[in-house]
Write a protein that holds these residues in place. Structure first.
Motif, mmCIF file in Angstrom:
data_model
loop_
_atom_site.group_PDB
_atom_site.id
_atom_site.type_symbol
_atom_site.label_atom_id
_atom_site.label_comp_id
_atom_site.label_asym_id
_atom_site.label_seq_id
_atom_site.Cartn_x
_atom_site.Cartn_y
_atom_site.Cartn_z
ATOM 1 N N GLN A 88 -19.156 -10.414 6.061
ATOM 2 C CA GLN A 88 -19.407 -10.314 7.494
ATOM 3 C C GLN A 88 -18.436 -9.366 8.165
ATOM 4 N N PRO A 167 -27.353 -17.022 14.974
ATOM 5 C CA PRO A 167 -27.615 -17.275 13.547
ATOM 6 C C PRO A 167 -29.052 -17.063 13.119
ATOM 7 N N ASP A 171 -29.876 -14.165 10.351
ATOM 8 C CA ASP A 171 -30.363 -14.506 9.020
ATOM 9 C C ASP A 171 -31.748 -13.921 8.774
ATOM 10 N N TRP A 172 -32.590 -13.869 9.827
ATOM 11 C CA TRP A 172 -33.917 -13.272 9.694
ATOM 12 C C TRP A 172 -33.820 -11.793 9.349
ATOM 13 N N MET A 174 -31.404 -10.290 7.815
ATOM 14 C CA MET A 174 -30.818 -10.083 6.493
ATOM 15 C C MET A 174 -31.831 -10.261 5.363
ATOM 16 N N GLN A 175 -33.041 -10.672 5.674
ATOM 17 C CA GLN A 175 -34.029 -10.946 4.636
ATOM 18 C C GLN A 175 -34.721 -9.695 4.108
ATOM 19 N N TYR A 239 -23.475 -18.134 9.689
ATOM 20 C CA TYR A 239 -24.569 -17.515 8.958
ATOM 21 C C TYR A 239 -24.561 -17.973 7.501
ATOM 22 N N SER A 240 -25.735 -18.311 7.028
ATOM 23 C CA SER A 240 -25.895 -18.677 5.613
ATOM 24 C C SER A 240 -26.407 -17.508 4.787
ATOM 25 N N ALA A 241 -26.813 -16.442 5.458
ATOM 26 C CA ALA A 241 -27.431 -15.317 4.749
ATOM 27 C C ALA A 241 -26.479 -14.663 3.766
ATOM 28 N N TRP A 244 -26.984 -16.377 0.217
ATOM 29 C CA TRP A 244 -28.169 -16.152 -0.603
ATOM 30 C C TRP A 244 -28.563 -14.686 -0.687
#
Length: 326
Positions: A88, A167, A171-172, A174-175, A239-241, A244
């Motif tokens: 990050q 968030p 995260d969206w 980062m997909q 953020y969880s991105a 994963w």
């Protein structure tokens, strides 16, 4: 072809830096073509006869454009966008490079005339005719006045900064690389818009009063500072991105990564706007000493929004009050 989301493995840090450059064709089209038009127009102007003072001015502006191009290359083609999927704090550097570092040098270079001269004449004539046709329509003109106002730049900058750091949208984005492109270009163009309002000194600047310019600059500086405080003092990672997406490359916790990113945003996000605000406020005070500006009246008109009301008129009675009956 969009930005690369794959890191080429290498045996050293230098190998990672050298082997992970990529070509972003969206950036080539949206930003590379205008820059190429600028340099074409600049070279055409430099071949004309001009005084040494004017030539020196063009050279200083070209140096500012070179610095802006350097930051744009770092933001669009370097390994930083790829490593922004891992850390990050790298992601924050990437954001600030596009919003705070590249745009002010682009505005200082004042590239608009050179860009227009660098466009082929037939294409430029078509563009001007299209602009005149749109500008002649009342609805389009009213819409243009609204979206080109200084507060529209503030809203665009703060919206890009805050929406993409929530968030869910983060995260969206980062997909996929396409969504990252959308984030990247919204950062860049919002930064160019806001820095144009803040530091442009040409006749095209949106307002002449330094106090209002300072208010616009202070608002975005405080916005960056507030976001940095919320990120840095949060008890958990937002953020969880980063886990994963490319989490196998990570060497630190998400919370520590977020706190470093908050510090970077505080120092390199809010401070440049603060410095720009100090310069604008200094110019406003200088104008007041010269009698060209009145800070008190500007503050009152900005905050109180006073409306002058015409004095009521006396009704017409059909006779003169001063007349004397006989």
């Amino acid at each position: 072809m969009a930005m690369s989301m794959v890191i080429v493995k290498a045996g050293s840090v230098l190998g990672y830096v050298v082997d992970n450059w990529h070509v972003d064709w969206y950036a080539v089209v949206l930003c590379g073509l205008p820059v190429a038009a600028y340099w074409r127009g600049h070279m055409r102007r430099m071949r004309t006869k001009m005084s040494p003072e004017i030539r020196a001015g063009y050279e200083r502006r070209a140096l500012a454009m070179l610095i802006a191009n350097f930051f744009m290359v770092i933001g669009f083609f370097s390994p930083i966008p790829t490593w922004a999927m891992v850390y990050q704090w790298v992601h924050m550097i990437w954001h600030l490079d596009l919003m705070v570092f590249a745009p002010p040098f682009l505005i200082i270079s004042d590239p608009w005339a050179e860009m227009a001269e660098g466009v082929p004449a037939p294409l430029m004539e078509r563009m001007r005719n299209g602009y005149r046709s749109l500008a002649s329509r009342d609805r389009v003109a009213r819409f243009a006045r609204v979206v080109s106002s200084p507060w529209a730049a503030v809203i665009a900058f703060d919206s890009a900064m805050w929406i993409w750091h929530v968030p869910g949208p983060f995260d969206w984005a980062m997909q996929s690389s396409g969504r990252m492109e959308l984030m990247m270009f919204s950062f860049f163009f919002a930064g160019v818009f806001m820095w144009y309002v803040a530091i442009d000194q040409g006749r095209r600047r949106y307002h002449e009063n330094g106090i209002l310019r300072f208010a616009h600059i202070a608002s975005v500086s405080m916005s960056c500072m507030l976001l940095a405080i919320l990120l840095g003092l949060s008890s958990g990672a937002w953020y969880s991105a980063f886990d994963w997406a490319m989490g196998t490359y990570r060497t630190m916790s998400l919370l520590a990564d977020q706190q470093i990113a908050a510090g970077i945003l505080w120092v390199f996000g809010a401070v440049p706007w603060f410095i720009a605000g100090v310069y604008v406020l200094r110019d406003a005070l200088t104008d007041e000493e010269r009698g060209a500006n009145n800070i008190t009246d500007t503050f009152r008109s900005f905050v109180l929004r006073r409306v002058r009301v015409a004095p009521p008129t006396r009704p017409v009675t059909g006779y003169n009050d001063n007349s004397r009956s006989i």
